[in-house]
Design an enzyme around this catalytic site. Structure first.
Site, PDB file in Angstrom:
ATOM      1  N   ARG A 195      -9.886 -28.409  18.299  1.00 33.39           N
ATOM      2  CA  ARG A 195      -9.204 -28.109  19.558  1.00 33.39           C
ATOM      3  C   ARG A 195      -8.240 -26.954  19.333  1.00 33.39           C
ATOM      4  O   ARG A 195      -8.063 -26.481  18.216  1.00 33.39           O
ATOM      5  CB  ARG A 195      -8.412 -29.333  20.029  1.00 33.39           C
ATOM      6  CG  ARG A 195      -7.472 -29.868  18.952  1.00 33.39           C
ATOM      7  CD  ARG A 195      -6.525 -30.925  19.454  1.00 33.39           C
ATOM      8  NE  ARG A 195      -5.847 -31.627  18.380  1.00 33.39           N
ATOM      9  CZ  ARG A 195      -4.805 -31.194  17.701  1.00 33.39           C
ATOM     10  NH1 ARG A 195      -4.315 -29.996  17.976  1.00 33.39           N
ATOM     11  NH2 ARG A 195      -4.236 -31.916  16.751  1.00 33.39           N
ATOM     12  N   HIS A 234       4.908 -36.631   8.315  1.00 29.33           N
ATOM     13  CA  HIS A 234       3.572 -36.049   8.494  1.00 29.33           C
ATOM     14  C   HIS A 234       3.382 -35.367   9.845  1.00 29.33           C
ATOM     15  O   HIS A 234       2.262 -35.019  10.198  1.00 29.33           O
ATOM     16  CB  HIS A 234       2.480 -37.106   8.284  1.00 29.33           C
ATOM     17  CG  HIS A 234       2.646 -37.912   7.031  1.00 29.33           C
ATOM     18  ND1 HIS A 234       2.551 -37.353   5.770  1.00 29.33           N
ATOM     19  CD2 HIS A 234       2.943 -39.226   6.832  1.00 29.33           C
ATOM     20  CE1 HIS A 234       2.747 -38.287   4.861  1.00 29.33           C
ATOM     21  NE2 HIS A 234       2.999 -39.418   5.470  1.00 29.33           N
TER      22      HIS A 234
END
Length: 505
Positions: free
Chosen positions: A298, A239
């Site tokens: 972000r 992941h």
């Protein structure tokens, strides 16, 4: 515009921000832990200040100490980079309360999208398609396990367990059978609690063989918002993204998906009251269906590939928007050109189960040439610490087509040599030569399946052997007559790069 900005981060992203600040005539303030006292971002900044000991909680995660440094150095704004405190709503609010501009979205938007279950609700209410899943986070309790079992029975296996406050693959488990659910639930919850201080998890129906495609969005404080195209992030290990590219090979075949996903991303961001840079992540199948996954509030690690295909400086945009400027373009003025690929270079040994490889960098040969960009935080003689994420640099290339970009990346990887430690450069060479990758036949399980082939990564020679070989080349070149000397650059790239061939044969 700001006169001085503190960068609450380290490594290559701190250097990346410093460079844009310098172009804009803004002074930079670096911060560092004891492990990073000699780091390159400290050397390149206009000013620098110690935060504390090496552990992150005593340095880069120490909110009060960062604010104290900001006051001492009289800064106007604070840029969080990515990782560490970049998605911490309390930190963003603390910066604002202390009188500093937080270069990012408002704390309210970070808080809203920081919870994965809350983000799913916001995206769904904003009109974005969402993968079926549990509506609330489930605690590690008999009631939580029972709710998980009920959803899994209704949705059907396989399912994915995910941490509510998660990221970076922590607290994630694939569950294929009912008998494995309870143990996986407890394991994911325990990992989430350790990593994020929140043990709640939720379930989603697993979209098998899905692509991970993300949309870069930008909004100003005047209500304007655009998307800057997509990034393909399907090449992942556990992941964690390994290679990113723009445009996505899938969307290159189905360009109407870009508009649809871009509109869905903007709807989700608007619903959260968002501005500045953000990334909305989706799972997509080959039939044109896509589903909201999460939002990263972000700047992303992989932002350079978007910069190369759009020609924009995303950090500069962040700074201008934080200062109150309007977006300098509209959606129809954004043009995507060519193809870009990014490889995340880590201090790890792929041939030894990706074990970290800290230590002193004894030699460094960096790639360059047309279309090559290297965002790096290392130099010869620097000691790679074991205290932080082992990413050393990001190698990014641009070319007119994806095929040309792949060949350019292979050439650049062949020029890249980091002596004294192991790196994952051989892994990238193997991936980029794989026929499935070259055809764009990707999904989130692609790399895990590829790594099952024991022939993929033959053990590389020890760094010491590579150093001996490089020294031998240098000595031979120095002794050879000028008209017959063979330059190191004309030798097979594996001689210098520490590849899988026998260097001393």
């Amino acid at each position: 515009m700001f006169q001085k900005v503190l960068i609450a981060n380290r490594g290559e992203i701190a250097l990346r921000i410093i460079r844009t600040l310098r172009e804009m005539g803004i002074r930079s303030v670096a911060v560092y832990s004891d492990a990073d006292r000699a780091a390159l971002h400290v050397r390149k900044a206009d000013e620098a200040a110690r935060l504390g000991p090496a552990p992150s909680r005593e340095s880069y995660l120490n909110v009060q100490r960062i604010l104290d440094v900001a006051r001492l150095h009289n800064v106007d704004a604070i840029h969080p980079g990515y990782g560490f405190l970049s998605e911490n709503a309390e930190f963003a609010q603390a910066c604002t309360d202390a009188g500093f501009v937080f270069i990012g979205p408002p704390a309210s938007a970070i808080a809203a999208m920081g919870s994965k279950t809350a983000a799913r609700r916001i995206a769904r209410d904003g009109g974005a398609p969402v993968v079926p899943g549990t509506e609330e986070g489930l605690p590690a309790s008999p009631e939580g396990r029972a709710a998980a079992e009920m959803f899994a029975r209704t949705a059907g296996f396989p399912v994915m367990l995910k941490a509510v406050a998660g990221g970076g693959g922590k607290g994630m488990r694939r569950v294929d059978r009912a008998e494995d659910l309870a143990a996986s639930f407890d394991s994911a919850s325990s990992e989430a609690l350790s990593a994020f201080g929140d043990g709640r998890v939720y379930l989603e129906k697993l979209v098998e063989n899905a692509r991970h495609i993300e949309i870069q969005i930008f909004g100003d404080q005047h209500g304007n918002m655009v998307h800057l195209g997509e990034r393909e992030c399907s090449v992942q290990r556990r992941h964690q993204k390994v290679i990113e590219e723009s445009p996505s090979p899938l969307i290159a075949l189905k360009p109407e998906m870009r508009q649809q996903m871009g509109e869905a991303a903007i709807k989700a961001a608007r619903a959260a009251g968002y501005f500045n840079a953000g990334t909305v992540e989706f799972l997509a199948d080959n039939n044109g269906n896509f589903y909201f996954l999460e939002m990263n509030t972000r700047l992303q690690v992989e932002h350079p590939v978007t910069e190369l295909v759009t020609g924009l400086d995303l950090v500069r945009l962040q700074l201008e928007i934080a200062d109150g400027a309007r977006l300098p373009f509209t959606q129809d003025q954004i043009e995507l050109r060519g193809a870009a690929v990014e490889c995340r270079i880590y201090a790890e040994d792929p041939a030894n189960n990706f074990m970290p490889s800290p230590g002193r960098i004894t030699q460094l040969a960096e790639p360059s040439g047309p279309g090559v960009r290297l965002d790096s935080g290392i130099y010869p003689g620097w000691n790679v610490p074991l205290d932080y994420d082992p990413m050393l640099s990001k190698l990014i290339v641009w070319a007119d087509t994806r095929e040309h970009a792949i060949e350019r990346m292979l050439r650049a990887l062949g020029e890249y040599h980091i002596g004294g430690i192991r790196s994952n450069i051989p892994l990238f060479e193997a991936i980029l030569r794989d026929p499935a990758f070259r055809q764009g036949d990707l999904h989130t399980g692609y790399l895990d399946a590829l790594l099952k082939d024991p022939r993929l990564l033959d053990p590389a020679p020890a760094p010491e052997l590579a150093a001996i070989a490089a020294a031998a080349v240098a000595a031979h070149t120095k002794r050879a007559p000028a008209d017959k000397a063979q330059s190191a650059s004309s030798l097979p790239s594996r001689w210098l790069s520490g590849g899988r061939e026998d260097l001393l044969r």
